[in-house]
Write a protein that holds these residues in place. Sequence first.
Motif, PDB file in Angstrom:
ATOM      1  N   GLY A   1      20.914   4.624  88.702  1.00  0.00           N
ATOM      2  CA  GLY A   1      21.451   4.965  90.065  1.00  0.00           C
ATOM      3  C   GLY A   1      21.466   6.409  90.265  1.00  0.00           C
ATOM      4  O   GLY A   1      21.016   7.188  91.272  1.00  0.00           O
ATOM      5  N   VAL A   2      21.868   7.308  89.217  1.00  0.00           N
ATOM      6  CA  VAL A   2      21.795   8.737  89.451  1.00  0.00           C
ATOM      7  C   VAL A   2      20.379   9.231  89.258  1.00  0.00           C
ATOM      8  O   VAL A   2      20.174  10.162  90.273  1.00  0.00           O
ATOM      9  N   ILE A   3      19.476   8.746  88.337  1.00  0.00           N
ATOM     10  CA  ILE A   3      18.139   9.041  88.279  1.00  0.00           C
ATOM     11  C   ILE A   3      17.379   8.795  89.929  1.00  0.00           C
ATOM     12  O   ILE A   3      16.905   9.661  90.500  1.00  0.00           O
ATOM     13  N   SER A   4      17.859   7.576  90.516  1.00  0.00           N
ATOM     14  CA  SER A   4      17.183   7.284  91.696  1.00  0.00           C
ATOM     15  C   SER A   4      17.665   8.385  92.739  1.00  0.00           C
ATOM     16  O   SER A   4      16.913   8.634  93.585  1.00  0.00           O
ATOM     17  N   ALA A   5      18.901   8.707  92.745  1.00  0.00           N
ATOM     18  CA  ALA A   5      19.647   9.798  93.909  1.00  0.00           C
ATOM     19  C   ALA A   5      19.145  10.738  93.576  1.00  0.00           C
ATOM     20  O   ALA A   5      18.391  11.639  94.707  1.00  0.00           O
TER      21      ALA A   5
ATOM     22  N   LYS B   1       9.038   5.990  86.030  1.00  0.00           N
ATOM     23  CA  LYS B   1       8.538   5.080  87.046  1.00  0.00           C
ATOM     24  C   LYS B   1       8.932   5.240  88.389  1.00  0.00           C
ATOM     25  O   LYS B   1       8.257   4.661  89.376  1.00  0.00           O
ATOM     26  N   MET B   2       9.481   6.439  88.332  1.00  0.00           N
ATOM     27  CA  MET B   2       9.791   6.858  89.957  1.00  0.00           C
ATOM     28  C   MET B   2       8.696   7.309  90.694  1.00  0.00           C
ATOM     29  O   MET B   2       8.590   6.755  92.026  1.00  0.00           O
ATOM     30  N   ALA B   3       7.729   7.881  90.388  1.00  0.00           N
ATOM     31  CA  ALA B   3       6.594   8.198  91.160  1.00  0.00           C
ATOM     32  C   ALA B   3       6.163   7.003  91.832  1.00  0.00           C
ATOM     33  O   ALA B   3       5.862   6.720  92.862  1.00  0.00           O
TER      34      ALA B   3
ATOM     35  N   ILE C   1      15.161  10.823  94.933  1.00  0.00           N
ATOM     36  CA  ILE C   1      15.038  10.831  96.220  1.00  0.00           C
ATOM     37  C   ILE C   1      15.299  11.987  96.950  1.00  0.00           C
ATOM     38  O   ILE C   1      14.600  12.546  97.936  1.00  0.00           O
ATOM     39  N   GLN C   2      16.578  12.458  96.467  1.00  0.00           N
ATOM     40  CA  GLN C   2      16.958  13.856  97.111  1.00  0.00           C
ATOM     41  C   GLN C   2      16.152  14.847  96.918  1.00  0.00           C
ATOM     42  O   GLN C   2      15.719  15.915  97.784  1.00  0.00           O
ATOM     43  N   THR C   3      15.304  14.945  95.768  1.00  0.00           N
ATOM     44  CA  THR C   3      14.291  16.054  95.456  1.00  0.00           C
ATOM     45  C   THR C   3      13.159  15.906  96.231  1.00  0.00           C
ATOM     46  O   THR C   3      12.543  16.878  96.829  1.00  0.00           O
ATOM     47  N   HIS C   4      12.535  14.582  96.091  1.00  0.00           N
ATOM     48  CA  HIS C   4      11.149  14.472  96.728  1.00  0.00           C
ATOM     49  C   HIS C   4      11.262  13.978  98.226  1.00  0.00           C
ATOM     50  O   HIS C   4      10.095  13.961  98.692  1.00  0.00           O
ATOM     51  N   PHE C   5      12.028  13.262  98.700  1.00  0.00           N
ATOM     52  CA  PHE C   5      12.293  12.705  99.992  1.00  0.00           C
ATOM     53  C   PHE C   5      13.712  13.155 100.709  1.00  0.00           C
ATOM     54  O   PHE C   5      14.420  11.968 100.903  1.00  0.00           O
ATOM     55  N   PRO C   6      13.704  14.214 100.798  1.00  0.00           N
ATOM     56  CA  PRO C   6      15.184  14.896 101.392  1.00  0.00           C
ATOM     57  C   PRO C   6      15.367  14.258 102.771  1.00  0.00           C
ATOM     58  O   PRO C   6      16.582  14.196 103.075  1.00  0.00           O
ATOM     59  N   ASP C   7      14.376  13.911 103.614  1.00  0.00           N
ATOM     60  CA  ASP C   7      14.510  13.238 104.759  1.00  0.00           C
ATOM     61  C   ASP C   7      15.076  11.847 104.909  1.00  0.00           C
ATOM     62  O   ASP C   7      15.146  11.181 105.885  1.00  0.00           O
TER      63      ASP C   7
END
Length: 192
Positions: free
Chosen positions: A17-21, A180-182, A24-30
Amino acid sequence: MLLYIHGFNSSPLSDKGVISAQYIQTHFPDVHFEQPQLPSCPHSAMMLLIELVEKALQNGQPLRFIGSSLGGYFASYLAEKYGGRAVLVNPAVKPFELFDEFIGPQYNPYTDEHYQVLPIHKQQVAEFNTEVILHPDRFFVLLQSGDEVLDYRQAVHKYHCCKLILESGGDHSFIGYSDKMAEICDFLFLDK
């Protein structure tokens, strides 16, 4: 909207959950990122998720899901019913078959909540079963054969027609999730 759905006795504060948040906040802030703490009652949990999904649809937002374990089971139902794309991480396939061993007192270490799993909860979970995946293009499934909680072979059988990665070893938490996030986001945001 990207909706992160945690698993049984978990929370948005879990490692995934923390890794995902953070990713996303860093790479897809919109991107509108939702990560609710689900109620322990399965029916209440799904009603909360449906409310978030229907609100996103009313606002014209594309649907995206990341679901872990029981959250993967819920995400399957939501993606099949409402559309969008879903990444499932070591998803539960037939969690209602496992509920008998959890009936009784439970403790969620993330929320410090003590609660009861009741026999009716098994029925409630079964209501959201998607026996057959009708839209395989909507799913990307990440599995590790060392999952000590769920039988990964059930997920291989159910999601065989979907994009699927099966890694040898690992565990239920999915070792190396951050790596795997990318690839997860490449799948989720294919239309961006």
